[in-house]
Design a protein around this motif. Structure first.
Motif, PDB file in Angstrom:
ATOM      1  N   LEU A 319      51.150 -13.179 -38.995  1.00 55.46           N
ATOM      2  CA  LEU A 319      49.828 -14.214 -38.583  1.00 55.46           C
ATOM      3  C   LEU A 319      48.658 -13.288 -37.991  1.00 55.46           C
ATOM      4  CD1 LEU A 319      49.314 -17.029 -38.647  1.00 55.46           C
ATOM      5  CD2 LEU A 319      50.265 -17.475 -36.342  1.00 55.46           C
ATOM      6  N   TYR A 320      47.536 -13.744 -38.628  1.00 54.20           N
ATOM      7  CA  TYR A 320      46.089 -12.949 -38.086  1.00 54.20           C
ATOM      8  C   TYR A 320      45.177 -13.939 -37.964  1.00 54.20           C
ATOM      9  CZ  TYR A 320      49.119  -8.982 -39.836  1.00 54.20           C
ATOM     10  OH  TYR A 320      50.229  -8.021 -40.262  1.00 54.20           O
ATOM     11  N   ALA A 321      44.110 -13.573 -37.155  1.00 55.61           N
ATOM     12  CA  ALA A 321      42.786 -14.246 -37.034  1.00 55.61           C
ATOM     13  C   ALA A 321      41.852 -13.602 -37.725  1.00 55.61           C
ATOM     14  CB  ALA A 321      42.454 -14.395 -35.486  1.00 55.61           C
ATOM     15  N   GLY A 322      41.339 -14.466 -38.834  1.00 54.38           N
ATOM     16  CA  GLY A 322      40.626 -13.767 -39.772  1.00 54.38           C
ATOM     17  C   GLY A 322      39.078 -13.628 -39.535  1.00 54.38           C
ATOM     18  N   VAL A 323      38.306 -12.680 -40.122  1.00 51.63           N
ATOM     19  CA  VAL A 323      36.867 -12.613 -39.935  1.00 51.63           C
ATOM     20  C   VAL A 323      36.321 -12.462 -41.382  1.00 51.63           C
ATOM     21  CG1 VAL A 323      35.234 -11.326 -38.771  1.00 51.63           C
ATOM     22  CG2 VAL A 323      37.357 -11.537 -37.439  1.00 51.63           C
ATOM     23  N   LEU A 324      35.345 -13.256 -41.690  1.00 52.56           N
ATOM     24  CA  LEU A 324      34.720 -12.999 -42.789  1.00 52.56           C
ATOM     25  C   LEU A 324      33.194 -13.360 -42.660  1.00 52.56           C
ATOM     26  CD1 LEU A 324      34.821 -12.547 -45.934  1.00 52.56           C
ATOM     27  CD2 LEU A 324      35.132 -15.101 -46.146  1.00 52.56           C
TER      28      LEU A 324
END
Length: 399
Positions: A319-324
Motif C-alpha cells: 500500500l502506498y499514498a499516490g501523488v500525481l
C-alpha cells in the motif's frame, strides 16, 4: 464469546503445513492469534489421522514449569512420537526466557512442524531472522474485518451494521460488553494501554512514558494525514514537550513494529519513485482512536480511510499514498501484477466534493482499475471508467 470461522487464516496456515519453516503468527494484541491456533489444531487433528499435537499455552498456569528453555525442550522432546506427524504449537512463546534456543534445536532436529505466537514487541518481524537460524513464515492476523463483524452479529442491514462497525471496530473482545463506553474502556485500558504500550515500554526500556503517550495521541488525531518526523517533533515542541527528531523516529518505529500503527509511504505515480519526505499512518484498528481520544470529533472521513487501508493490507496488497501532478490519491494498492487506485470520501453528495475526489483518478492515464469509495448506501455505478462503491459493499466483495 461466540466464535466465527476465520477460514482465510486457517487456509494460509494449512498451505505451509509440513514445510520446514517455523510458522510465526503475528498481529496486534487481542486480534485472535490464540483462537486461530486452536482452530488450526482442530483442523489438523481432523484431516491428519497420524497427527501428534503438542500444544503449550503460557497463559495457562499448568505450563509455568516450562518457563525455562531446558525444561521446555525436555517436555516437548518427551512427547515426540516416531511413527506420527508431530506438530508443536506454542502460544505466548516469549514468556519462556531464551525460548529461541529450544526452538532452534527442535527445528534443527526436524522432528516437529512448529507454530508460534507471541507478544509483538518480543517477537518482531525484524527480529525473526536473528532469533531463529532456520526460515520463518509469517501469518499476520488482523482484527475483525467488516465481513467478520457482520458474520459475528448476523446483522440483516449491512449499511446499518457498517455504521456500527465504524464506531466499534474489529477488536472482538470488546463485543462481550453491552455499552459502547464499556467497549471503549476495554479497548483502551485492556488492549492498547495494558498490552501494546506496556509491551513497548518493557521491550525498549522507555523512561519517558509521557512523550510516548503524547506521540500516540498525535498520530491517532492525524490518521490519514501526511506527516513527517520533523513536523511531529516541531508540533509537540510547540506544546512545550521536550523532544527531538531522533527520539520521535524511534518511538514511531516501535509503535509500527508492535502493529499499533502502519506506515504508508508516498509514491510518485508519474515519476515512478518513492517520496521520502512525508508518510501517512493508520491504526491497526480504528476503534483505538475513539477509545483513547473520545468521540467528540468523530472524523468519519479519515476513519473510513483507516478502515479501507487495513482492509487492503488484510487482502495482501502493498500500500502506498499516490501523488500525481501535486494531486493526492489516497491509495495505490499493488499485488504482483495487479494495481488499483483508490480514493475514499465519506460524503460525495456535494458536486464540488465529487469533482474534487474524481479529479486525481481521472488524471491517471493507465488502464489499471480506479475506485471511489464512499458511504452512499447505493449500488455500484461508474463515472468515466471510475467505479463508485458504497464502502460496505466493497468490503464484502470476495469476503
Amino acid at each position: 464469546m461466540r466464535l466465527i470461522n476465520r477460514d482465510s487464516y486457517v487456509t494460509q496456515a494449512m498451505s505451509v503445513n509440513g514445510a520446514p519453516d517455523i510458522k510465526v503468527i503475528t498481529g496486534v494484541r487481542r486480534s485472535g492469534k490464540s483462537k486461530l491456533l486452536e482452530k488450526l489444531i482442530s483442523k489438523i487433528k481432523r484431516v491428519d489421522r497420524l497427527s501428534n499435537v503438542v500444544h503449550i499455552n503460557f497463559n495457562i498456569l499448568k505450563f509455568e514449569p516450562l518457563l525455562e528453555y531446558h525444561a521446555l525442550y525436555d517436555y516437548i522432546e518427551s512427547r515426540y512420537e516416531k511413527k506420527k506427524h508431530n506438530y508443536l504449537f506454542i502460544d505466548e512463546v516469549q514468556m519462556c526466557k531464551n525460548f529461541e534456543k529450544a526452538i532452534n534445536s527442535l527445528h534443527t532436529e526436524e522432528k516437529f512442524d512448529i507454530y508460534l505466537t507471541g507478544s509483538n514487541a518480543f517477537l518482531l518481524s525484524s527480529d525473526l531472522a536473528t532469533l531463529f537460524t532456520g526460515r520463518t513464515f509469517e501469518i499476520e492476523v488482523f482484527p475483525f474485518s467488516f465481513a467478520e463483524y457482520l458474520k459475528y452479529y448476523g446483522s440483516k442491514n449491512k449499511y446499518d451494521a457498517f455504521d456500527s462497525y465504524m464506531e466499534e471496530g474489529g477488536m472482538a473482545g470488546s463485543y462481550l460488553y453491552k455499552s459502547r463506553a464499556q467497549k471503549y474502556d476495554y479497548i483502551n485500558g485492556e488492549v492498547f494501554n495494558a498490552l501494546i504500550i506496556r509491551d513497548i515500554i518493557n521491550k525498549y526500556k522507555i523512561r519517558n512514558r509521557a512523550l510516548l503517550d503524547t506521540l500516540v495521541d498525535f498520530l491517532m488525531d492525524n490518521i490519514g494525514n501526511l506527516v513527517s518526523v520533523r513536523k511531529i517533533a516541531a508540533s509537540l515542541a510547540s506544546n512545550k514537550t521536550k523532544v527531538n527528531d531522533k527520539t520521535i523516529g524511534k518511538y514511531i518505529d516501535y509503535l509500527c513494529k508492535a502493529f499499533a500503527f502502519y506506515r504508508i509511504r508516498r509514491y510518485d505515480i508519474r515519476g515512478k519513485k518513492y517520496l521520502a519526505s512525508e508518510d501517512k499512518y493508520y491504526l491497526s484498528d480504528h476503534s483505538f482512536k475513539y477509545a483513547r481520544l473520545g468521540t467528540k470529533n468523530m472524523d468519519y472521513g479519515h476513519v473510513l480511510e483507516n478502515v479501507v487501508a487495513i482492509e487492503l493490507l488484510r487482502r495482501g496488497y502493498e500500500l502506498y499514498a499516490g501523488v500525481l501532478y501535486k494531486k493526492e490519491i489516497d491509495f495505490v494498492a499493488v499485488k504482483k501484477d495487479e494495481k488499483i487506485y483508490i480514493q475514499v470520501s465519506d460524503d460525495i453528495t456535494n458536486p464540488q466534493t465529487f469533482e474534487r475526489e474524481l479529479e486525481p483518478l481521472l488524471a491517471i492515464k493507465d488502464a489499471y482499475p480506479k475506485i471511489l469509495l464512499t458511504r452512499s448506501r447505493k449500488k455500484m455505478r461508474q463515472f468515466e471508467g471510475v467505479k463508485i462503491y458504497d464502502t460496505a459493499d466493497w468490503l464484502l466483495l470476495n469476503a
